[in-house]
Every structure is written in structure tokens, then in C-alpha cells.
Design a protein around this motif. Sequence first.
Motif: not given
Length: 329
Positions: A61-62, A240-244, A328-329
Motif C-alpha cells: 500500500d505505497f 490500483a495506483e498502489k505499487i503492490g 496476487i503472487v
Amino acid sequence: MKLKYYEIDEKKLLEAAKNGKKIAIKMPEGLQPYAAEIMKFLKRNGIDASFLADSCYGACDFKRIEGIDRIICIGEAEMPYLRKKYSPPVTFIEAFYHFNAEIVGKAIPFLEESRIGLVSITPFIHKINECKKYLEGKGYEVFIGRKSRRMKYNGQILGCDFTPAMEIAGNVDVFLFIGDGMFHPVALFIATKRPVVALNPIGGGVLRKEITDAAAKIVKQRYVAIAKAMDGKRVGIIMAEKIGQRRPRLVNELKKMAEKAGMEAYLIIADEIDDRLNYLDFDFYISTACPRVAIDDAAKFKKPVLTPIEFQIMINERQWEDYEFDQIV
Ligand code: SF4
């Protein structure tokens, strides 16, 4: 430093904080009430930190932040594959709950099977090998699966990645989850299709039937969501915008699939996915962001929000019997 149940390593925190001039701290909701206490501790040690009051659902969540040269994330374990992608760089300082592994004995009356898959989450994972030894001493055969690129420890699971459990699911009769809450064990049950016993080291509570019941309820709700989306012609595909949580390749595949099935498909890019979706003129949505949004926040949405796997079922690219938990793996 003790924060309610959890302990964080002050030395590591100070070391991390000395690695930047403009430091910000970030932490999950459960630790946020201690933000000022942590900043006071840093200040006493000559470090003026700010607090990022954004969501912090995990190491995923970054997003990019200007004006800060290091973030210290307290309470989460890192996702190693993102190490070079965080901007500014992030140092993760985990928070641990210290407990005696013998508490696992409380789960024994719920473990009728002999082959156990052991899994846990960040605050409790440091004790996983001791728990394994304890159970082996009681005559069980115990397995711990290997981590994926998204986790730091073997046996660790995330709400969206059950790799260590999937790897050993064929060898075990039951999973024992060591941790708190229903969030992880219910999804673990759906993902592995194995019974799950959950032991909470904080207080020693044990759940088994509650997990089976909650999972059955969710699967039913997902069936209803798919059925409701069936007549939809205009779909919003959420990234999502979140990188992960970004899955651009999957977004493109879904767009093609939807168009091939005769639908209008458009991309929606969002940071937080909330009830704003109710006011947009789409018939239904597919979320490629955190896989939990479609499931755990379902009550917020008036229009169906499907996972990519559920969309495949909707357009007959997959059978209902092959339902899987989106990961998500
Ligand atoms: S994607 Fe969702 S479930 Fe996975 S780590 Fe991030 S917040 Fe947790």
C-alpha cells in the motif's frame, strides 16, 4: 518500545530514521493510535519525523510521495520484490507479539487430523518454528510452505497470497493458522479448500466451525454477485495506483475478454476503491486491485464488483466448480 500487545525494536527504528533527512512514519490502523508516542520517541533522539495518515493495509500500500526522503513503515513485513520500487525508499520495522509456543496446545482439541500445515502472519510468524516443534512433540506431522516473492518468511500468508499454504495443501489434512482475526483464515479456507483451525495467541481463542461457516457465506455471496452482473454490458475495470496491487497485464487481458464477449470495457484507475463506484454509470466492475476489496467490502457496493476469476465464470471461460480465490503472487 511496547505498543499495546506489540513490541518494536527501538534500535532498528533509530537506525532506519538516521537514513534520511525528511522522515515520515506510516503504520497500519491498529498502531496508528501510537503515532504521536513514536514521533515523541524519535524527537527525543534528535529526529523530527512526520506521520503519513494514509491507509496502510500492507507492504503493497505505497505510492510515490514528494518531499520525504525515507518512509519507516512500522508493523508490516516488507514485500522483497518491491524493494527497489518504493519511492521514497521504505524501511520496514516489524512489530511482534511475544508468546509462549505452548499456547498452541489450546488448538489440539480442534485438530482431529494428523498432518498439519502451519501458517501465520507478521506479528506472530517469529514463533512458527517453535510452534511446529511443539506440535511434532505431540505426534503431529507438521509442514511449513515456502514464501513467495511477496513475503519475507516461510509459512507467512497475506490476505491475497497463500503461496506457502498452496505449496503444501496436497500434503496436509488441515491448516493451523496462528494469528488474530478472521480475515486470513477464511480466505485460506477458500483458497486451499482445506479445513482451517485458527489459534489467536492473544488470549488463546480457537476457531474452526466459525471459519467454515464464514467461508460458505462468502462463496454464496460471490455466486449472487456473479449472477447479478450477468446482464451487464458496460464494465469498469479497476486498476490500483498502489505499487503492490497494480496488475496492468491482467487489466489488458480482461479488457480484451470483455470486448470479445460483446461488452464495453473501460479502465478506472483509483487509489481507494469505495462507494463512489455506486454513482458511476457502469453496470458492474472487475477489480484487479487488492483481491479483498470485491469480497470484504461487498456490502458497500450497489453494483457487483467481481474479481478477475469471477468475471471468467460470468462469461463462461471458467466453470463455477473451478472457483478460486483471487491472489496476487
Ligand atoms: S493486496 Fe490487499 S490483501 Fe494483499 S497485502 Fe495488500 S492489502 Fe493485504
